[in-house]
Motif scaffolding. Structure first.
Motif, PDB file in Angstrom:
ATOM      1  N   SER A   1      13.925  46.143 -55.229  1.00 49.55           N
ATOM      2  CA  SER A   1      14.838  46.978 -54.442  1.00 49.55           C
ATOM      3  C   SER A   1      15.709  47.910 -55.282  1.00 49.55           C
ATOM      4  CB  SER A   1      15.743  46.070 -53.599  1.00 49.55           C
ATOM      5  OG  SER A   1      16.749  46.803 -52.942  1.00 49.55           O
ATOM      6  N   VAL A   2      15.978  49.093 -54.746  1.00 51.59           N
ATOM      7  CA  VAL A   2      16.901  50.017 -55.408  1.00 51.59           C
ATOM      8  C   VAL A   2      18.330  49.479 -55.389  1.00 51.59           C
ATOM      9  CG1 VAL A   2      15.546  52.107 -55.016  1.00 51.59           C
ATOM     10  CG2 VAL A   2      17.159  51.351 -53.260  1.00 51.59           C
TER      11      VAL A   2
ATOM     12  N   ALA B   1       9.538  52.178 -56.483  1.00 45.91           N
ATOM     13  CA  ALA B   1       8.275  52.509 -57.148  1.00 45.91           C
ATOM     14  C   ALA B   1       8.341  53.902 -57.768  1.00 45.91           C
ATOM     15  CB  ALA B   1       7.124  52.411 -56.163  1.00 45.91           C
ATOM     16  N   LYS B   2       8.955  54.827 -57.062  1.00 43.24           N
ATOM     17  CA  LYS B   2       9.081  56.202 -57.565  1.00 43.24           C
ATOM     18  C   LYS B   2       9.948  56.233 -58.821  1.00 43.24           C
ATOM     19  CE  LYS B   2      10.462  60.853 -56.063  1.00 43.24           C
ATOM     20  NZ  LYS B   2      10.975  61.654 -54.909  1.00 43.24           N
TER      21      LYS B   2
ATOM     22  N   ARG C   1      10.464  56.280 -64.868  1.00 39.59           N
ATOM     23  CA  ARG C   1      11.075  55.686 -66.057  1.00 39.59           C
ATOM     24  C   ARG C   1      10.096  54.844 -66.874  1.00 39.59           C
ATOM     25  NH1 ARG C   1      17.032  53.806 -63.621  1.00 39.59           N
ATOM     26  NH2 ARG C   1      17.517  55.814 -62.641  1.00 39.59           N
ATOM     27  N   ALA C   2       8.832  54.846 -66.450  1.00 42.38           N
ATOM     28  CA  ALA C   2       7.778  54.098 -67.141  1.00 42.38           C
ATOM     29  C   ALA C   2       8.059  52.601 -67.178  1.00 42.38           C
ATOM     30  CB  ALA C   2       7.572  54.643 -68.554  1.00 42.38           C
ATOM     31  N   TRP C   3       8.656  52.091 -66.116  1.00 44.45           N
ATOM     32  CA  TRP C   3       8.855  50.654 -65.995  1.00 44.45           C
ATOM     33  C   TRP C   3       7.564  50.015 -65.504  1.00 44.45           C
ATOM     34  CZ3 TRP C   3      14.019  50.481 -62.716  1.00 44.45           C
ATOM     35  CH2 TRP C   3      15.088  50.900 -63.535  1.00 44.45           C
ATOM     36  N   PRO C   4       7.269  48.790 -65.936  1.00 42.32           N
ATOM     37  CA  PRO C   4       6.107  48.084 -65.378  1.00 42.32           C
ATOM     38  C   PRO C   4       6.283  47.857 -63.880  1.00 42.32           C
ATOM     39  CG  PRO C   4       7.008  46.924 -67.286  1.00 42.32           C
ATOM     40  CD  PRO C   4       7.984  47.991 -66.943  1.00 42.32           C
ATOM     41  N   ILE C   5       5.168  47.928 -63.167  1.00 40.90           N
ATOM     42  CA  ILE C   5       5.153  47.643 -61.730  1.00 40.90           C
ATOM     43  C   ILE C   5       4.224  46.463 -61.504  1.00 40.90           C
ATOM     44  CG2 ILE C   5       4.525  48.494 -59.446  1.00 40.90           C
ATOM     45  CD1 ILE C   5       5.339  51.291 -60.345  1.00 40.90           C
ATOM     46  N   LEU C   6       4.761  45.424 -60.863  1.00 42.32           N
ATOM     47  CA  LEU C   6       4.002  44.193 -60.612  1.00 42.32           C
ATOM     48  C   LEU C   6       3.909  43.991 -59.109  1.00 42.32           C
ATOM     49  CD1 LEU C   6       2.739  41.469 -61.536  1.00 42.32           C
ATOM     50  CD2 LEU C   6       5.076  40.534 -61.545  1.00 42.32           C
TER      51      LEU C   6
END
Length: 222
Positions: free
Chosen positions: A184-185, A207-208, A213-218
């Motif tokens: 969550s934001v 997600a955007k 920011r090139a964060w991992p998305i799981l």
């Protein structure tokens, strides 16, 4: 030692335990049908939009059970865990928690849902430390419908984690790696603070941001 923090709703479980507990209160006849369910849904949408008045919501959400004998409320919570939450505690989430436990990480769930609802969920995941919204109790031990102290919501999550660490004789810089999993934001303040933010089952808005920011998305529940 590393520090690993987990948001709960939408992160370790594929739903919102607070909203689900409210719906359960309607299902068992403790809350007044369609009108109460509609108000519960409205608060949930406000949370998703990042504009929830948490104090107002806590007063509303606890109103249906806090006047009942505590043993009766605990029995209803046990039913909720068995009937609603148990199917949501999926193996993918358990495996993620086990991975960090086996690595010897210090772990905590950090959630904006209240302690009454979330304590048995944290126990089911085997996570000792729970940082949740604390509920005020009067001299007799009865819940008042107010929040005790700083709520673990948005920037309050940082304050509460800091207080928890201080109580353990630790501070942020003691850890080589600090990971925080969230969907969550609302959790951007803490995601921005840690060394390893992980957008987990992220909302489209998070997600955007994570992609930018090139964060991992799981995606645990895909």
């Amino acid at each position: 030692m590393n520090l690993t923090l987990f948001d709960l709703d939408g992160t370790l479980i594929p739903s919102d335990s607070d909203h689900a507990f409210g719906a359960f209160m309607v299902d068992i006849g403790w809350a007044e049908g369609a009108q109460w369910r509609e108000r519960n849904d409205e608060f949930y949408h406000q949370y998703q939009a990042g504009r929830l008045d948490l104090a107002e919501y806590i007063d509303f959400a606890t109103s249906v059970w806090r006047s009942r004998p505590l043993a009766e409320a605990h029995a209803a919570r046990a039913r909720f865990m068995a009937e609603v939450m148990a199917p949501m505690l999926q193996e993918q989430a358990h495996a993620l928690v086990r991975k960090h436990a086996q690595a010897g990480d210090l772990m905590a769930i950090v959630t904006a849902t209240n302690e009454f609802v979330t304590a048995p969920i944290a126990e089911a995941f085997g996570i000792e430390h729970l940082i949740a919204v604390q509920l005020q109790r009067d001299a007799s031990g009865a819940y008042t419908g107010a929040i005790e102290g700083i709520p673990s919501y948005q920037t309050g999550k940082i304050n509460r984690v800091q207080t928890w660490l201080s109580g353990l004789g630790r501070q942020w810089q003691d850890f080589e790696r600090i990971t925080f999993y969230s969907d969550s934001v609302n959790d951007l303040p803490l995601l921005d603070l840690v060394s390893h933010p992980v957008a987990t089952n992220p909302t489209p808005a998070l997600a955007k941001i994570a992609s930018a920011r090139a964060w991992p998305i799981l995606n645990l529940f895909a």
